[in-house]
Design a protein around this motif. Structure first.
Motif: not given
Length: 331
Positions: A306-323
């Motif tokens: 909802n806040e434009g966040e992406i979770t990497c399915p391999r590492t679990g790291d969370v990033y924003h869509l703008s990154e």
């Protein structure tokens, strides 16, 4: 029986036993030598590890080079090369030497040594349904016809060719028709039987049977490795005008070597998304996360929070869509 008869029989038995003993000793020496080679090769295979991979590959290259010259029947140079590298137990020089002797006899149009080899390996050749011995007998028959020795040719056909009738009936019927023709015939059907290149065919056929008998590849290992490498590199783009200089196929020599080889399965590589398992292309480009992993645009758009966040399915790291950065695909 009388004493003289008993003595004669015993003398004959002793002679046979001595001959058997000599033969067994000879076989024992051969088996001991082969076991030594097996041990050396097993020890060599056991030395392969990440730490000495370069040295192990260098040794493999030396073996491939010796094998190449053995396939060329250049036994002398192959032996010298093996001695220089000290890899006599890792190559089959003695096996190729046996083949070279028979090949030389066939080049000199001498058939008996090849027939003796067939007799020695008859059981295994029969298992392969080999035609080599029949072709040797056929060549003997043709040579008798060439000198117009018809009576001897008839006897030869009855003794040595007729027993093959049930197995190779069509070939036998064909060669029997040569009775009506001479060595200088112009009839194409039978002219081919009298050509000198039939001896070359026998040499090539012997090589195939010999290699199959000993489990040796018909082509040298160098040829096999080279063909495999060229096949992987050979794509349609290599023959276009914009072929880069770093591509081996930009050189005419490599193109000539690969003329008879198939093209690689794909003109270019395919990038498959880890999440959706769908190809990533111009319409669905890959997006690269800061941690270096890339996924297709469509898959990440479906997975965005909802806040434009992406979770990497391999590492679990969370990033924003703008990154995320779009990767460019060049074909």
């Amino acid at each position: 029986m009388s004493g003289d008869q008993a003595a004669t029989n015993l003398t004959t038995a002793v002679s046979k036993l001595r001959a058997l003993k000599l033969k067994l000793e000879e076989h024992n020496e051969i088996e001991t030598l082969q076991l030594q080679r097996f041990r050396t090769r097993l020890d060599h295979l056991g030395t392969a590890s990440v730490g000495n991979l370069k040295e192990w590959n260098d040794m493999k290259l030396k073996r491939i080079l010796v094998d190449y010259f053995l396939h060329l029947c250049d036994i002398a140079f192959a032996t010298e090369l093996a001695e220089t590298y000290n890899i006599q137990d890792l190559v089959d020089i003695d096996v190729f030497l046996e083949a070279k002797e028979i090949i030389d006899f066939l080049h000199n149009k001498e058939i008996p040594p090849a027939l003796a080899w067939c007799e020695e390996n008859r059981l295994r050749l029969n298992k392969f349904k080999s035609r080599f011995e029949f072709h040797l007998r056929r060549q003997e028959f043709i040579e008798l016809l060439r000198i117009d020795n018809l009576s001897l040719a008839v006897d030869h056909a009855r003794i040595y060719l007729a027993p093959w009738g049930a197995t190779f009936r069509e070939e036998l019927e064909h060669v029997m028709g040569a009775f009506a023709f001479s060595g200088n015939t112009e009839c194409e059907t039978y002219k081919v039987l009298f050509e000198e290149k039939q001896w070359d065919y026998l040499v090539e056929e012997f090589k195939r049977e010999f290699y199959r008998l000993y489990g040796i590849t018909t082509e040298s290992l160098l040829d096999i490795h080279l063909q495999a490498g060229l096949t992987v590199l050979r794509t349609l783009s290599c023959y276009e005008g914009n072929c880069p200089n770093k591509d081996p196929f930009s050189q005419a020599g490599f193109r000539k070597l690969a003329e008879q080889l198939p093209f690689s399965n794909h003109r270019s590589s395919k990038l498959i998304c880890y999440i959706s398992k769908q190809p990533m292309d111009y319409d669905n480009p890959p997006l690269v996360l800061p941690n270096g992993y890339a996924y297709s645009t469509m898959a990440l758009c479906r997975a965005v929070g909802n806040e434009g966040e992406i979770t990497c399915p391999r590492t679990g790291d969370v990033y924003h869509l703008s990154e995320l950065v779009t990767a460019q695909i060049e074909l």
